[in-house]
Write an enzyme that holds these catalytic residues in place. Structure first.
Site, mmCIF file in Angstrom:
data_model
loop_
_atom_site.group_PDB
_atom_site.id
_atom_site.type_symbol
_atom_site.label_atom_id
_atom_site.label_comp_id
_atom_site.label_asym_id
_atom_site.label_seq_id
_atom_site.Cartn_x
_atom_site.Cartn_y
_atom_site.Cartn_z
ATOM 1 N N ASP A 46 1.294 -1.679 -0.306
ATOM 2 C CA ASP A 46 -0.135 -0.198 0.177
ATOM 3 C C ASP A 46 0.657 1.622 -0.063
ATOM 4 O OD1 ASP A 46 -2.539 1.674 0.754
ATOM 5 O OD2 ASP A 46 -1.445 2.014 2.134
ATOM 6 N N GLU A 118 -2.397 -5.268 -3.095
ATOM 7 C CA GLU A 118 -1.054 -4.615 -2.892
ATOM 8 C C GLU A 118 0.181 -5.223 -1.992
ATOM 9 O OE1 GLU A 118 -3.603 -1.009 -1.610
ATOM 10 O OE2 GLU A 118 -3.707 -2.560 -0.098
#
Length: 222
Positions: A46, A118
Site C-alpha cells: 500500500d 497491494e
C-alpha cells in the site's frame, strides 16, 4: 509444493523471475487458508503504491495544486481500483482460500482482490527492489493516470457546490445498511437534498458508498 504454473504467471505478470518464491505464495494467501497470510505484505505494498503514484502525479501534472493531486491520488490507490486491476489480470484464479471464504465468495470479492493486489506489490518490492515495483505499478496503472479527466472534483464536493449554487440545504448522508461477511462488508448509503430527492448506493466502505451516492445523485438530478 509450489505450483510452477503459478510462478510462470508471476514471471509473466511482473517481468521478473521470483527469487524468494515464498513471498509470492504469501501474497496470495488469505487469512482463512493459513496464518502466514498477505496482510503484512499488503501493508507494505500500500505504501509503495502510494509513493509511486504520488511521484508520477507530481511529474505528470506539474501545474496542479496539492489538493487536486490528492484527489487524483485517492482515486487511483483506492481499494476499488486495486480490485478492478487485480480482476483484470486474473488474480482470482490464484488466491489461496479456506473453505468458508470460498463459500462466502471471497474469490470474487473486490476488497480481497484489492488487498492481494497491494500484497503482490509488496512482495515484488522485497524480492526485486523499488524499481521493479515502480515499473509494475506504472504498467498497470498508467492508462488510468493518463486518462483521468481534467475535472477531477470529488463527487461529494461537486454535489455540495451544486446545492449551494441552487440555494438548497447541504446534502445529508445516512448509512442505511451494513451487511455481508467480514472480509466483504457492503455499506449502503442514502444521500438526500431537501426538496430535490434522494439516491442510494452501495460499496465496500462507507466513504466509497457516499461518493457513489453523490455521483448518482448528480447524474439523476442535475
Amino acid at each position: 509444493m509450489i505450483n510452477p504454473e503459478f510462478l510462470d504467471w508471476i514471471t509473466t505478470l511482473t517481468g521478473k523471475v521470483p527469487r524468494d518464491e515464498r513471498l509470492y505464495i504469501r501474497a496470495v494467501t488469505h487469512g482463512s487458508f493459513g496464518d502466514d497470510d498477505y496482510q503484512r505484505l499488503e501493508f507494505l505494498g500500500d505504501r509503495v503504491l502510494g509513493v509511486t503514484i504520488a511521484t508520477q502525479l507530481y511529474h505528470q501534472f506539474p501545474n496542479e495544486p496539492e489538493g487536486k493531486l490528492s484527489q487524483r491520488l485517492n482515486g487511483l490507490v483506492s481499494g476499488k481500483v486495486c480490485g478492478e486491476i487485480a480482476s483484470e489480470i486474473g488474480f482470482s484464479d490464484h488466491l489461496l482460500l479456506g473453505k468458508q471464504a470460498r463459500d462466502d465468495g471471497a474469490r470474487q470479492s473486490n476488497k480481497v482482490l484489492g488487498d492481494v493486489m497491494e500484497s503482490l506489490i509488496g512482495a515484488l518490492y522485497l524480492d526485486h527492489g523499488s524499481d521493479a515495483a515502480k515499473q509494475f505499478v506504472l504498467k498497470y496503472w498508467g492508462d488510468r493516470i493518463s486518462g483521468m479527466a481534467k475535472d477531477i472534483r470529488h463527487p461529494k464536493s461537486a454535489l455540495q457546490e451544486w446545492a449551494a449554487a441552487h440555494n438548497r440545504k447541504m446534502p445529508v448522508y445516512e448509512l442505511i445498511e451494513k451487511s455481508g461477511p467480514h472480509h466483504d462488508l457492503r455499506f449502503t448509503v442514502k444521500v438526500s437534498v431537501n426538496k430535490v430527492g434522494a439516491v442510494e448506493a452501495s460499496a465496500t466502505s462507507k466513504q466509497t458508498a457516499e461518493t457513489e451516492a453523490a455521483k448518482l445523485f448528480l447524474e439523476k438530478h442535475t
